[in-house]
Motif scaffolding. Structure first.
Motif, mmCIF file in Angstrom:
data_model
loop_
_atom_site.group_PDB
_atom_site.id
_atom_site.type_symbol
_atom_site.label_atom_id
_atom_site.label_comp_id
_atom_site.label_asym_id
_atom_site.label_seq_id
_atom_site.Cartn_x
_atom_site.Cartn_y
_atom_site.Cartn_z
ATOM 1 N N THR A 162 0.875 -1.153 0.003
ATOM 2 C CA THR A 162 0.007 0.075 0.034
ATOM 3 C C THR A 162 0.854 1.161 0.098
ATOM 4 N N THR A 163 2.212 1.155 0.011
ATOM 5 C CA THR A 163 3.242 2.393 -0.093
ATOM 6 C C THR A 163 4.058 2.443 -1.043
ATOM 7 N N ILE A 164 4.420 3.307 -1.549
ATOM 8 C CA ILE A 164 5.596 3.486 -2.465
ATOM 9 C C ILE A 164 6.706 4.462 -1.912
ATOM 10 N N GLN A 165 7.827 4.037 -1.420
ATOM 11 C CA GLN A 165 8.691 4.889 -0.774
ATOM 12 C C GLN A 165 10.056 5.191 -1.548
ATOM 13 N N VAL A 166 10.201 6.682 -1.406
ATOM 14 C CA VAL A 166 11.425 7.066 -2.227
ATOM 15 C C VAL A 166 12.392 7.884 -1.147
ATOM 16 N N GLY A 167 13.747 7.735 -1.373
ATOM 17 C CA GLY A 167 14.580 8.161 -0.300
ATOM 18 C C GLY A 167 15.744 8.580 -1.075
ATOM 19 N N SER A 168 16.668 9.721 -0.761
ATOM 20 C CA SER A 168 17.587 10.037 -1.257
ATOM 21 C C SER A 168 19.006 9.437 -0.933
ATOM 22 N N THR A 169 18.824 8.527 0.102
ATOM 23 C CA THR A 169 20.086 8.092 0.952
ATOM 24 C C THR A 169 20.184 6.634 0.304
ATOM 25 N N GLY A 170 19.825 6.060 -0.824
ATOM 26 C CA GLY A 170 20.041 4.949 -1.284
ATOM 27 C C GLY A 170 19.498 3.780 -0.892
ATOM 28 N N ILE A 171 19.960 2.604 -0.628
ATOM 29 C CA ILE A 171 19.180 1.241 -0.347
ATOM 30 C C ILE A 171 20.346 0.263 0.119
ATOM 31 N N ASN A 172 19.813 -0.361 0.981
ATOM 32 C CA ASN A 172 20.472 -1.713 1.756
ATOM 33 C C ASN A 172 19.924 -2.986 1.244
ATOM 34 N N PRO A 173 20.364 -3.617 0.235
ATOM 35 C CA PRO A 173 20.085 -5.010 -0.286
ATOM 36 C C PRO A 173 19.703 -5.860 0.923
ATOM 37 N N GLY A 174 18.910 -6.842 1.079
ATOM 38 C CA GLY A 174 18.994 -7.812 1.922
ATOM 39 C C GLY A 174 18.511 -7.386 3.323
ATOM 40 N N ALA A 175 18.578 -6.198 3.888
ATOM 41 C CA ALA A 175 18.524 -5.885 5.089
ATOM 42 C C ALA A 175 17.081 -6.259 5.748
ATOM 43 N N GLY A 176 16.008 -6.353 5.073
ATOM 44 C CA GLY A 176 14.654 -7.000 5.663
ATOM 45 C C GLY A 176 14.969 -8.230 5.934
ATOM 46 N N VAL A 177 15.386 -9.046 5.638
ATOM 47 C CA VAL A 177 15.632 -10.491 6.064
ATOM 48 C C VAL A 177 16.895 -10.963 6.679
ATOM 49 N N ASN A 178 17.369 -9.843 7.062
ATOM 50 C CA ASN A 178 18.749 -10.068 8.161
ATOM 51 C C ASN A 178 20.041 -10.470 7.398
ATOM 52 N N ASN A 179 20.179 -9.894 5.879
ATOM 53 C CA ASN A 179 21.045 -10.451 4.998
ATOM 54 C C ASN A 179 21.696 -9.242 4.645
ATOM 55 N N GLN A 180 22.253 -8.519 5.313
ATOM 56 C CA GLN A 180 22.985 -7.161 5.058
ATOM 57 C C GLN A 180 24.025 -7.323 4.307
ATOM 58 N N ARG A 181 24.080 -6.384 2.930
ATOM 59 C CA ARG A 181 24.993 -6.531 2.033
ATOM 60 C C ARG A 181 25.273 -4.982 1.982
ATOM 61 N N THR A 182 26.467 -4.763 1.252
ATOM 62 C CA THR A 182 27.172 -3.218 0.927
ATOM 63 C C THR A 182 26.002 -2.654 0.496
ATOM 64 N N PRO A 183 25.775 -1.394 1.205
ATOM 65 C CA PRO A 183 24.654 -0.455 0.698
ATOM 66 C C PRO A 183 24.909 0.035 -0.623
ATOM 67 N N LEU A 184 23.998 0.443 -1.312
ATOM 68 C CA LEU A 184 24.301 1.275 -2.549
ATOM 69 C C LEU A 184 23.678 2.646 -2.205
ATOM 70 N N ASN A 185 24.875 3.651 -2.282
ATOM 71 C CA ASN A 185 24.307 5.134 -1.827
ATOM 72 C C ASN A 185 25.465 5.744 -2.572
ATOM 73 N N GLU A 186 25.312 7.058 -2.414
ATOM 74 C CA GLU A 186 26.275 8.197 -2.778
ATOM 75 C C GLU A 186 27.773 7.859 -2.309
ATOM 76 N N GLU A 187 27.890 7.206 -1.192
ATOM 77 C CA GLU A 187 29.387 7.178 -0.548
ATOM 78 C C GLU A 187 29.870 5.913 -1.091
ATOM 79 N N THR A 188 29.184 4.903 -1.388
ATOM 80 C CA THR A 188 29.735 3.803 -2.138
ATOM 81 C C THR A 188 29.929 3.729 -3.446
ATOM 82 N N LEU A 189 29.105 4.581 -4.207
ATOM 83 C CA LEU A 189 29.042 4.572 -5.842
ATOM 84 C C LEU A 189 29.485 5.884 -6.196
#
Length: 319
Positions: free
Chosen positions: A189-216
């Protein structure tokens, strides 16, 4: 799987306009159009980070009416609204390039949002580079990729995306992913947008390197829809509902303080982890939801990345 946990918003059930009115650390604005509530937040500093649980940056959330994904007219309206929201995060023209990344596993329906969005985008970088005469000057340069997940490729998503960024040198990276909902009511029911990138896998406790301005090294906009929910969250929300109904004549603050405290989730996790702690749940109509949501997200991205083209023109290119 690549689910990212949706952004924290512990005060979402309250009147945020009143909570943040005059707050020097957070700007908040909320509007409503066609039964779609759009919340816009700017976290200004570290104090704002601590208060809201979000990093310094810009965030927008579109709260959709129920069963939107079965209403074609409503889907078009939301695509236009989402496109306008996304334009506030990026400023595209014919001289700029955008790279869109569809995160997720195309073999798992609720995790296939990102790849499905990629399949519906109007990609043009190859045309502008090799056949410029065949495409108008109003069209921006857009390229896209679904990099898959580590279990399929054996390569970290961040490694793939960083290699692409180094080669393509885009002005923006847009990442689309499925999210794990923090509350059952937010599922699909929601569409979320953010300027700070995204952390793949965080929702299932499977943390990966974030995709954000600092890393890319370039601005990264994250887009997500909650398509699954942890079984523990379902239990927690059910307990909340039961307690509020049983104690409906008791002061809400007293209920929050004495029954719905911060330790509740940990208590539930300890007691139920053996039977359902790792269970991730999705609605039975997830196929229809993902197909419709991916269309809305893709069209909104197309509208934002090709600001000189209207929806009718875009439909001619991608249909």
């Amino acid at each position: 799987m690549s689910y990212k946990v949706e952004d924290k918003d512990n005060k979402q059930e309250n009147d945020l306009n009143k909570i943040f009115e005059g707050n020097p650390d957070i700007d908040f604005k909320q509007i409503e159009k066609f039964n779609v509530k759009i919340s816009k937040i700017k976290v200004k500093n570290k104090r704002g980070e601590k208060l809201l649980g979000k990093k310094v940056g810009y965030y927008s959330t579109l709260e959709l009416p129920k069963l939107t994904y079965y209403d074609a007219n409503m889907m078009d309206k939301i695509s236009l609204m989402f496109g306008d929201v996304l334009k506030e995060f990026i400023s595209m023209d014919s001289d700029k390039t955008a790279l869109v990344i569809g995160l997720g596993n195309w073999n798992v329906t609720p995790d296939s949002l990102g790849p499905k969005v990629i399949s519906k985008l109007f990609v043009t970088r190859h045309l502008k580079e090799y056949m410029p005469e065949s495409i108008g000057s109003d069209v921006s340069s857009v390229c896209a990729l679904s990099p898959g997940v580590l279990g399929i490729t054996g390569i970290e998503t961040s490694e793939i995306v960083k290699s692409l960024v180094d080669r393509v040198n885009p002005d923006y990276v847009i990442c689309v992913d499925s999210l794990a909902a923090r509350k059952v009511s937010r599922l699909n029911t929601t569409i979320q947008v953010g300027s700070t990138g995204i952390n793949p896998g965080a929702g299932v406790n499977n943390q990966r390197t974030p995709l954000n301005e600092e890393t890319l090294g370039v601005p990264v906009i994250g887009i997500g829809i909650p398509t699954v929910v942890d079984a523990l969250t379902i239990v927690s929300d059910s307990i909340d509902s039961i307690l509020r109904n049983i104690l409906k004549d008791v002061d809400e603050e007293y209920i929050e303080k004495n029954f719905l405290n911060n330790n509740k989730m940990e208590i539930i996790r300890k007691n139920l982890s053996l039977c359902m702690g790792e269970m991730i749940v999705t609605p039975k109509d997830v196929d229809a939801v993902i197909e419709s949501m991916s269309k809305m997200i893709a069209m909104g991205i197309n509208i934002a990345l090709h600001p000189n083209l209207d929806m009718d023109s875009l439909n001619k290119f991608i249909n």
